[in-house]
Design a protein around this motif. Structure first.
Motif, PDB file in Angstrom:
ATOM      1  N   ILE A 178       0.834  -1.204   0.000  1.00  0.00           N
ATOM      2  CA  ILE A 178       0.000   0.000   0.000  1.00  0.00           C
ATOM      3  C   ILE A 178       0.870   1.256   0.000  1.00  0.00           C
ATOM      4  O   ILE A 178       0.680   2.165  -0.799  1.00  0.00           O
ATOM      5  CB  ILE A 178      -0.947  -0.001   1.231  1.00  0.00           C
ATOM      6  N   ASP A 179       1.866   1.291   0.895  1.00  0.00           N
ATOM      7  CA  ASP A 179       2.701   2.488   0.959  1.00  0.00           C
ATOM      8  C   ASP A 179       4.058   2.290   0.289  1.00  0.00           C
ATOM      9  O   ASP A 179       4.946   3.107   0.443  1.00  0.00           O
ATOM     10  CB  ASP A 179       2.844   2.978   2.409  1.00  0.00           C
ATOM     11  N   ARG A 180       4.237   1.181  -0.413  1.00  0.00           N
ATOM     12  CA  ARG A 180       5.442   0.987  -1.236  1.00  0.00           C
ATOM     13  C   ARG A 180       5.079   0.097  -2.424  1.00  0.00           C
ATOM     14  O   ARG A 180       4.189  -0.766  -2.312  1.00  0.00           O
ATOM     15  CB  ARG A 180       6.590   0.416  -0.416  1.00  0.00           C
ATOM     16  N   PRO A 181       5.755   0.308  -3.568  1.00  0.00           N
ATOM     17  CA  PRO A 181       5.331  -0.369  -4.809  1.00  0.00           C
ATOM     18  C   PRO A 181       5.830  -1.810  -4.905  1.00  0.00           C
ATOM     19  O   PRO A 181       6.689  -2.133  -5.731  1.00  0.00           O
ATOM     20  CB  PRO A 181       5.931   0.515  -5.905  1.00  0.00           C
ATOM     21  N   VAL A 182       5.320  -2.671  -4.039  1.00  0.00           N
ATOM     22  CA  VAL A 182       5.747  -4.070  -4.042  1.00  0.00           C
ATOM     23  C   VAL A 182       4.526  -4.981  -4.152  1.00  0.00           C
ATOM     24  O   VAL A 182       3.396  -4.558  -3.898  1.00  0.00           O
ATOM     25  CB  VAL A 182       6.542  -4.428  -2.756  1.00  0.00           C
ATOM     26  N   TYR A 183       4.801  -6.240  -4.482  1.00  0.00           N
ATOM     27  CA  TYR A 183       3.730  -7.234  -4.634  1.00  0.00           C
ATOM     28  C   TYR A 183       4.315  -8.600  -4.329  1.00  0.00           C
ATOM     29  O   TYR A 183       5.451  -8.889  -4.704  1.00  0.00           O
ATOM     30  CB  TYR A 183       3.204  -7.189  -6.073  1.00  0.00           C
ATOM     31  N   LEU A 184       3.555  -9.413  -3.632  1.00  0.00           N
ATOM     32  CA  LEU A 184       4.008 -10.784  -3.335  1.00  0.00           C
ATOM     33  C   LEU A 184       2.905 -11.757  -3.729  1.00  0.00           C
ATOM     34  O   LEU A 184       1.730 -11.514  -3.435  1.00  0.00           O
ATOM     35  CB  LEU A 184       4.322 -10.916  -1.843  1.00  0.00           C
ATOM     36  N   THR A 185       3.289 -12.852  -4.384  1.00  0.00           N
ATOM     37  CA  THR A 185       2.280 -13.844  -4.731  1.00  0.00           C
ATOM     38  C   THR A 185       2.829 -15.263  -4.522  1.00  0.00           C
ATOM     39  O   THR A 185       3.950 -15.565  -4.944  1.00  0.00           O
ATOM     40  CB  THR A 185       1.785 -13.654  -6.193  1.00  0.00           C
ATOM     41  N   VAL A 186       2.040 -16.084  -3.836  1.00  0.00           N
ATOM     42  CA  VAL A 186       2.397 -17.496  -3.646  1.00  0.00           C
ATOM     43  C   VAL A 186       1.664 -18.253  -4.760  1.00  0.00           C
ATOM     44  O   VAL A 186       0.522 -18.661  -4.608  1.00  0.00           O
ATOM     45  CB  VAL A 186       1.941 -18.004  -2.253  1.00  0.00           C
ATOM     46  N   GLN A 187       2.337 -18.435  -5.904  1.00  0.00           N
ATOM     47  CA  GLN A 187       1.625 -18.997  -7.059  1.00  0.00           C
ATOM     48  C   GLN A 187       1.280 -20.463  -6.847  1.00  0.00           C
ATOM     49  O   GLN A 187       0.305 -20.967  -7.396  1.00  0.00           O
ATOM     50  CB  GLN A 187       2.453 -18.786  -8.327  1.00  0.00           C
ATOM     51  N   SER A 188       2.069 -21.140  -6.002  1.00  0.00           N
ATOM     52  CA  SER A 188       1.785 -22.561  -5.739  1.00  0.00           C
ATOM     53  C   SER A 188       0.521 -22.733  -4.908  1.00  0.00           C
ATOM     54  O   SER A 188       0.048 -23.856  -4.738  1.00  0.00           O
ATOM     55  CB  SER A 188       2.966 -23.196  -5.011  1.00  0.00           C
ATOM     56  N   ASP A 189      -0.066 -21.653  -4.414  1.00  0.00           N
ATOM     57  CA  ASP A 189      -1.320 -21.767  -3.668  1.00  0.00           C
ATOM     58  C   ASP A 189      -2.408 -22.379  -4.553  1.00  0.00           C
ATOM     59  O   ASP A 189      -3.270 -23.109  -4.059  1.00  0.00           O
ATOM     60  CB  ASP A 189      -1.742 -20.373  -3.173  1.00  0.00           C
ATOM     61  N   VAL A 190      -2.369 -22.057  -5.862  1.00  0.00           N
ATOM     62  CA  VAL A 190      -3.395 -22.603  -6.761  1.00  0.00           C
ATOM     63  C   VAL A 190      -2.820 -23.344  -7.966  1.00  0.00           C
ATOM     64  O   VAL A 190      -3.483 -24.231  -8.510  1.00  0.00           O
ATOM     65  CB  VAL A 190      -4.368 -21.501  -7.260  1.00  0.00           C
ATOM     66  N   ALA A 191      -1.627 -22.990  -8.402  1.00  0.00           N
ATOM     67  CA  ALA A 191      -1.078 -23.634  -9.614  1.00  0.00           C
ATOM     68  C   ALA A 191      -0.114 -24.752  -9.225  1.00  0.00           C
ATOM     69  O   ALA A 191       0.524 -24.699  -8.172  1.00  0.00           O
ATOM     70  CB  ALA A 191      -0.348 -22.604 -10.466  1.00  0.00           C
TER      71      ALA A 191
END
Ligand SMILES: Cc1cc2nc3c(=O)[nH]c(=O)nc-3n(C[C@H](O)[C@H](O)[C@H](O)COP(=O)(O)OP(=O)(O)OC[C@H]3O[C@@H](n4cnc5c(N)ncnc54)[C@H](O)[C@@H]3O)c2cc1C
Length: 428
Positions: free
Chosen positions: A292-305
């Motif tokens: 929200i206050d910094r331009p980052v993103y995290l994704t756990v792709q193995s959660d569904v793929a």
């Protein structure tokens, strides 16, 4: 059938799409890929049962790439991320996204209108406007503005709201919210492999470890000169290399001059990312986390793929870069995001890769090009038998959607002579 083949330079999604389309339509095709492996930015590293894409990759289900894959008979197995379990990173804390929305955002209805495309101004009326103008014209509440900026970054990979065209951004948001995205089983190499199978099935040839040095042409294509000094005569050439400046460097004379001004103005879109394979996953609460206050993103792709063996997890953490930030070291920031989201992750690492400035796209869809609408066309060099393809080419979409649509445009140029003739043939 041609006596000489059409040569496609570049074995990424754009080049393989052009080749698969041409081969299916009965043309003789040879793909030359400079690297030892196909796929370019859609390649996947396979290690100990884990599939690591080059940064976070999501296929837009309603987008151009999905349509092209269907058209070519290439499967895209996988699943949608569970977005209802998303979190936001605000300060040093991850909180459920819904709770953050309820507590911190006053203009929720307006925000949802902007995100889903049901806002006051439609995407077509936003072309040529900066995303910054658009969101400040729509929202005033700081919480709503921060969430809008975060969602926009995630959907478009651009953190520079003055460089990003609002019409293109609105279309991308709409695509993300109407049909959603899919994480691909086995990583994006599954798509690359599927395209390569179609090329070969229809008689096309693919050569890896073969780099082009130049396209030999006057106002007609003649051959491709390779880096080893040999020459491959060609009936046509599709230039589908990763970077617009590199594409330009393969041409000369008036063709290069016709592209040069457009390429000079292009501003590449880049991301720093940390791709991590863990066993086991320390914290399962939030498989997607938006900064929200910094331009980052995290994704756990193995959660569904299916990209990790049982008990393992694949995580991508990205830092969206604005021009000028490419030379900084973003690794400490990315590791810190993992420390907050996945405490103790360092004890579980099976594989890790840091990429400081990945080229996400050759250009931003900018207001100056009215987003994607005014980008250079596949036949822009103006040479008979020559076409270009990539995520910076053609009027359709962004990222892989643009790469694959322009791959099909390039194939149409080979067959019809120009984009205009190809479109007339489709309309007739
Ligand atoms: C971190 C990151 C995250 C991304 N996330 C997404 C996402 O979530 N959704 C999405 O839709 N898109 C995403 N993208 C964008 C997507 O990966 C690209 O748009 C797409 O893969 C580009 O395909 P391409 O064929 O145009 O280029 P590339 O994949 O770059 O392929 C070009 C190929 O040409 C080869 N080549 C270069 N020069 C020569 C030469 N002289 N001779 C022979 N071969 C040559 C290269 O080796 C390469 O294999 C992301 C990209 C990155 C980097």
């Amino acid at each position: 059938m041609d006596t000489l083949p059409t040569i496609v330079i570049g074995g990424g999604l754009a080049g393989l799409t052009a080749a698969a389309t041409l081969a299916r339509d009965g043309r003789s095709v040879v793909v030359i890929e400079g690297a030892s492996q196909l796929g370019g930015r859609a390649r996947t590293r396979h290690h100990d049962g884990f599939d690591l894409n080059l940064g976070p990759h999501a296929l837009y289900i309603g987008g151009g790439a999905s349509a092209v894959l269907r058209d070519l008979g290439v499967g895209a197995p996988g699943r949608r991320p569970r977005l209802h379990r998303s979190g936001v990173l605000a300060g040093e804390q991850v909180v459920p996204a819904m709770r953050f929305l309820q507590r911190e955002v006053r203009q929720r209805r307006r925000l949802m209108g902007l995100i889903t495309g049901r806002g006051r101004r439609g995407a077509d009326r936003l072309a040529g406007v900066t995303t910054s103008e658009w969101i400040h014209d729509t929202l005033s509440d700081p919480g709503a503005l921060a969430v809008a900026a975060s969602v926009l970054r995630t959907a478009t990979y651009s953190a520079d709201r003055d460089l990003l065209d609002a019409g293109a951004a609105a279309m991308q948001l709409r695509a993300a919210t109407t049909r959603g995205v899919r994480y691909i089983d086995g990583g994006w190499t599954t798509l690359v492999h599927g395209l390569a199978v179609q090329v070969r099935r229809h008689g096309g040839e693919i050569r890896t470890g073969v780099a082009a040095a130049a396209v030999e042409h006057d106002d007609q294509v003649h051959a491709v000169r390779l880096a080893d000094g040999t020459t491959l005569p060609a009936a046509g050439v599709v230039v589908a290399v990763n970077d617009p400046r590199h594409a330009l460097g393969l041409l000369d004379g008036p063709a290069a001059a016709r592209l040069a001004d457009a390429v000079d103005d292009m501003v590449p879109l880049r991301m720093a990312h940390l791709d991590v394979a863990l066993r086991p996953l320390p914290a399962a609460a939030h498989p997607n986390i938006l900064g929200i206050d910094r331009p980052v993103y995290l994704t756990v792709q193995s959660d569904v793929a299916r990209v990790a063996p049982n008990g393992g997890a694949v995580i991508h953490v990205g830092r969206y870069l604005v021009p000028g930030e490419e030379r900084r070291d973003h690794r400490p920031e990315l590791e810190h995001v993992l420390d907050v989201a996945q405490p103790g992750w360092r004890d579980h690492v099976v594989d890790v890769r840091y990429v400081p400035r990945s080229l996400v796209s050759g250009d931003h869809p900018r207001p100056a090009t009215t987003g994607s609408q005014g980008r250079v066309a596949a036949d822009a060099p103006g040479v008979r038998g020559l076409a270009i393809a990539g995520d910076w080419v053609g009027p359709s979409g962004m990222l892989a959607d643009a790469a694959m649509r322009s791959g099909q445009d390039a194939a149409a140029v080979m067959t019809a002579g120009s984009i205009a003739t190809a479109r007339e043939a489709v309309a007739a």
